[in-house]
Design a protein around this motif. Sequence first.
Motif, PDB file in Angstrom:
ATOM      1  N   ASP A  22       2.895  10.034  -7.144  1.00  0.00           N
ATOM      2  CA  ASP A  22       3.893  10.457  -8.140  1.00  0.00           C
ATOM      3  C   ASP A  22       3.162  10.878  -9.416  1.00  0.00           C
ATOM      4  O   ASP A  22       3.511  11.893 -10.032  1.00  0.00           O
ATOM      5  CB  ASP A  22       4.892   9.332  -8.449  1.00  0.00           C
ATOM      6  CG  ASP A  22       5.964   9.172  -7.379  1.00  0.00           C
ATOM      7  OD1 ASP A  22       6.043  10.015  -6.460  1.00  0.00           O
ATOM      8  OD2 ASP A  22       6.724   8.181  -7.462  1.00  0.00           O
ATOM      9  N   ALA A  23       2.133  10.114  -9.794  1.00  0.00           N
ATOM     10  CA  ALA A  23       1.316  10.471 -10.965  1.00  0.00           C
ATOM     11  C   ALA A  23       0.556  11.772 -10.706  1.00  0.00           C
ATOM     12  O   ALA A  23       0.442  12.631 -11.588  1.00  0.00           O
ATOM     13  CB  ALA A  23       0.349   9.338 -11.301  1.00  0.00           C
ATOM     14  N   TYR A  24       0.054  11.945  -9.488  1.00  0.00           N
ATOM     15  CA  TYR A  24      -0.660  13.161  -9.090  1.00  0.00           C
ATOM     16  C   TYR A  24       0.264  14.372  -9.224  1.00  0.00           C
ATOM     17  O   TYR A  24      -0.100  15.379  -9.839  1.00  0.00           O
ATOM     18  CB  TYR A  24      -1.119  12.979  -7.642  1.00  0.00           C
ATOM     19  CG  TYR A  24      -1.837  14.132  -6.998  1.00  0.00           C
ATOM     20  CD1 TYR A  24      -3.224  14.215  -7.023  1.00  0.00           C
ATOM     21  CD2 TYR A  24      -1.133  15.122  -6.304  1.00  0.00           C
ATOM     22  CE1 TYR A  24      -3.893  15.250  -6.376  1.00  0.00           C
ATOM     23  CE2 TYR A  24      -1.790  16.155  -5.667  1.00  0.00           C
ATOM     24  CZ  TYR A  24      -3.175  16.218  -5.711  1.00  0.00           C
ATOM     25  OH  TYR A  24      -3.827  17.243  -5.074  1.00  0.00           O
ATOM     26  N   ASN A  25       1.465  14.265  -8.662  1.00  0.00           N
ATOM     27  CA  ASN A  25       2.407  15.392  -8.706  1.00  0.00           C
ATOM     28  C   ASN A  25       2.915  15.672 -10.112  1.00  0.00           C
ATOM     29  O   ASN A  25       3.241  16.812 -10.441  1.00  0.00           O
ATOM     30  CB  ASN A  25       3.584  15.135  -7.763  1.00  0.00           C
ATOM     31  CG  ASN A  25       3.187  15.240  -6.303  1.00  0.00           C
ATOM     32  OD1 ASN A  25       2.192  15.871  -5.946  1.00  0.00           O
ATOM     33  ND2 ASN A  25       3.960  14.596  -5.443  1.00  0.00           N
ATOM     34  N   ALA A  26       2.986  14.651 -10.966  1.00  0.00           N
ATOM     35  CA  ALA A  26       3.473  14.813 -12.350  1.00  0.00           C
ATOM     36  C   ALA A  26       2.330  15.091 -13.328  1.00  0.00           C
ATOM     37  O   ALA A  26       2.574  15.226 -14.527  1.00  0.00           O
ATOM     38  CB  ALA A  26       4.219  13.555 -12.786  1.00  0.00           C
ATOM     39  N   CYS A  27       1.124  15.161 -12.818  1.00  0.00           N
ATOM     40  CA  CYS A  27      -0.067  15.384 -13.637  1.00  0.00           C
ATOM     41  C   CYS A  27      -0.250  14.274 -14.694  1.00  0.00           C
ATOM     42  O   CYS A  27      -0.668  14.537 -15.816  1.00  0.00           O
ATOM     43  CB  CYS A  27      -0.036  16.759 -14.293  1.00  0.00           C
ATOM     44  SG  CYS A  27      -1.689  17.277 -14.816  1.00  0.00           S
ATOM     45  N   ASP A  28       0.031  13.052 -14.311  1.00  0.00           N
ATOM     46  CA  ASP A  28      -0.194  11.897 -15.170  1.00  0.00           C
ATOM     47  C   ASP A  28      -1.643  11.439 -14.941  1.00  0.00           C
ATOM     48  O   ASP A  28      -1.909  10.538 -14.140  1.00  0.00           O
ATOM     49  CB  ASP A  28       0.810  10.792 -14.847  1.00  0.00           C
ATOM     50  CG  ASP A  28       0.699   9.596 -15.764  1.00  0.00           C
ATOM     51  OD1 ASP A  28      -0.334   9.449 -16.461  1.00  0.00           O
ATOM     52  OD2 ASP A  28       1.639   8.775 -15.762  1.00  0.00           O
ATOM     53  N   LEU A  29      -2.555  12.086 -15.626  1.00  0.00           N
ATOM     54  CA  LEU A  29      -3.984  11.839 -15.428  1.00  0.00           C
ATOM     55  C   LEU A  29      -4.391  10.424 -15.825  1.00  0.00           C
ATOM     56  O   LEU A  29      -5.272   9.830 -15.205  1.00  0.00           O
ATOM     57  CB  LEU A  29      -4.811  12.877 -16.179  1.00  0.00           C
ATOM     58  CG  LEU A  29      -4.582  14.332 -15.721  1.00  0.00           C
ATOM     59  CD1 LEU A  29      -5.314  15.293 -16.635  1.00  0.00           C
ATOM     60  CD2 LEU A  29      -4.984  14.525 -14.275  1.00  0.00           C
ATOM     61  N   ILE A  31       0.834  -1.208   0.000  1.00  0.00           N
ATOM     62  CA  ILE A  31       0.000   0.000   0.000  1.00  0.00           C
ATOM     63  C   ILE A  31       0.870   1.259   0.000  1.00  0.00           C
ATOM     64  O   ILE A  31       0.568   2.225  -0.707  1.00  0.00           O
ATOM     65  CB  ILE A  31      -0.999  -0.014   1.181  1.00  0.00           C
ATOM     66  CG1 ILE A  31      -1.975  -1.181   1.022  1.00  0.00           C
ATOM     67  CG2 ILE A  31      -1.731   1.319   1.300  1.00  0.00           C
ATOM     68  CD1 ILE A  31      -2.786  -1.184  -0.273  1.00  0.00           C
ATOM     69  N   VAL A  32       1.951   1.261   0.757  1.00  0.00           N
ATOM     70  CA  VAL A  32       2.871   2.409   0.730  1.00  0.00           C
ATOM     71  C   VAL A  32       3.406   2.588  -0.687  1.00  0.00           C
ATOM     72  O   VAL A  32       3.501   3.718  -1.192  1.00  0.00           O
ATOM     73  CB  VAL A  32       4.008   2.234   1.760  1.00  0.00           C
ATOM     74  CG1 VAL A  32       5.118   3.257   1.544  1.00  0.00           C
ATOM     75  CG2 VAL A  32       3.459   2.332   3.181  1.00  0.00           C
ATOM     76  N   SER A  33       3.715   1.496  -1.346  1.00  0.00           N
ATOM     77  CA  SER A  33       4.196   1.545  -2.733  1.00  0.00           C
ATOM     78  C   SER A  33       3.112   2.087  -3.670  1.00  0.00           C
ATOM     79  O   SER A  33       3.377   2.924  -4.536  1.00  0.00           O
ATOM     80  CB  SER A  33       4.642   0.158  -3.175  1.00  0.00           C
ATOM     81  OG  SER A  33       5.007   0.169  -4.528  1.00  0.00           O
ATOM     82  N   MET A  34       1.876   1.619  -3.502  1.00  0.00           N
ATOM     83  CA  MET A  34       0.778   2.110  -4.346  1.00  0.00           C
ATOM     84  C   MET A  34       0.489   3.590  -4.082  1.00  0.00           C
ATOM     85  O   MET A  34       0.176   4.336  -5.005  1.00  0.00           O
ATOM     86  CB  MET A  34      -0.490   1.269  -4.128  1.00  0.00           C
ATOM     87  CG  MET A  34      -0.437  -0.092  -4.762  1.00  0.00           C
ATOM     88  SD  MET A  34      -0.088  -0.081  -6.548  1.00  0.00           S
ATOM     89  CE  MET A  34      -1.388   0.959  -7.190  1.00  0.00           C
ATOM     90  N   ASP A  35       0.598   4.013  -2.829  1.00  0.00           N
ATOM     91  CA  ASP A  35       0.432   5.426  -2.503  1.00  0.00           C
ATOM     92  C   ASP A  35       1.461   6.247  -3.275  1.00  0.00           C
ATOM     93  O   ASP A  35       1.133   7.271  -3.873  1.00  0.00           O
ATOM     94  CB  ASP A  35       0.599   5.639  -0.991  1.00  0.00           C
ATOM     95  CG  ASP A  35       0.402   7.084  -0.578  1.00  0.00           C
ATOM     96  OD1 ASP A  35      -0.718   7.431  -0.171  1.00  0.00           O
ATOM     97  OD2 ASP A  35       1.370   7.879  -0.667  1.00  0.00           O
ATOM     98  N   LYS A  36       2.696   5.772  -3.291  1.00  0.00           N
ATOM     99  CA  LYS A  36       3.763   6.479  -4.014  1.00  0.00           C
ATOM    100  C   LYS A  36       3.483   6.505  -5.510  1.00  0.00           C
ATOM    101  O   LYS A  36       3.620   7.555  -6.151  1.00  0.00           O
ATOM    102  CB  LYS A  36       5.119   5.835  -3.736  1.00  0.00           C
ATOM    103  CG  LYS A  36       6.267   6.546  -4.445  1.00  0.00           C
ATOM    104  CD  LYS A  36       7.608   6.067  -3.992  1.00  0.00           C
ATOM    105  CE  LYS A  36       8.788   6.681  -4.699  1.00  0.00           C
ATOM    106  NZ  LYS A  36       8.626   7.848  -5.503  1.00  0.00           N
ATOM    107  N   VAL A  37       3.062   5.384  -6.087  1.00  0.00           N
ATOM    108  CA  VAL A  37       2.755   5.327  -7.524  1.00  0.00           C
ATOM    109  C   VAL A  37       1.656   6.329  -7.849  1.00  0.00           C
ATOM    110  O   VAL A  37       1.767   7.123  -8.794  1.00  0.00           O
ATOM    111  CB  VAL A  37       2.332   3.894  -7.946  1.00  0.00           C
ATOM    112  CG1 VAL A  37       1.708   3.891  -9.331  1.00  0.00           C
ATOM    113  CG2 VAL A  37       3.523   2.950  -7.886  1.00  0.00           C
ATOM    114  N   PHE A  38       0.586   6.308  -7.047  1.00  0.00           N
ATOM    115  CA  PHE A  38      -0.540   7.206  -7.317  1.00  0.00           C
ATOM    116  C   PHE A  38      -0.126   8.670  -7.182  1.00  0.00           C
ATOM    117  O   PHE A  38      -0.406   9.488  -8.056  1.00  0.00           O
ATOM    118  CB  PHE A  38      -1.737   6.906  -6.408  1.00  0.00           C
ATOM    119  CG  PHE A  38      -2.895   7.807  -6.714  1.00  0.00           C
ATOM    120  CD1 PHE A  38      -3.743   7.517  -7.762  1.00  0.00           C
ATOM    121  CD2 PHE A  38      -3.102   8.968  -6.001  1.00  0.00           C
ATOM    122  CE1 PHE A  38      -4.793   8.368  -8.092  1.00  0.00           C
ATOM    123  CE2 PHE A  38      -4.140   9.829  -6.310  1.00  0.00           C
ATOM    124  CZ  PHE A  38      -4.988   9.523  -7.365  1.00  0.00           C
TER     125      PHE A  38
END
Length: 157
Positions: free
Chosen positions: A49-56, A40-47
């Motif tokens: 990171d996409a949020y901060n990079a605007c990877d919609l 879950i910590v890994s999935m939080d980071k994946v999500f």
Amino acid sequence: MKLKKKFYALLFIVLVAFTSNAQDKIREYIPADKMLHNQIVSMDKVFFDAYNACDLKKQESIYSDTIEFFHDKAGLINSKSEIILGTKNNICGKVTRYIIPGSIEVYPIHNYGAVEIGFHRFYNNQEPDAESKPTKFIIIWKKENENWTITKVVSLH
């Protein structure tokens, strides 16, 4: 005899106070399932990171089609496309999310997935001097066919 009664009364009061105090102490968080916690910590980071990079597209792939997003200021949003559009218009290039290190707690939900609770900060990139206070969040993750999706979010400010 009176002295003995007073002693026992005082002992009783001390014991009651001690046990009441012990009941109010919050136990230190220790993951029930370390592997789940790490996933879950890994999935939080994946999500995020996409949020901060605007990877919609990445964010959209992680949100469930039945997402429920509870925001203490904006209310309930239960449309994935509305959440993505709101992120595009209000977050991309404007806001950056940082997790408070060590704050994530993960609890398994039998036959469903997990609940993640933690603290994070959001920095307004348009106002670099604005104060950013840690806020609490709750994310419900569902695991289907080895894939994790976010089904519910509670965002508190």
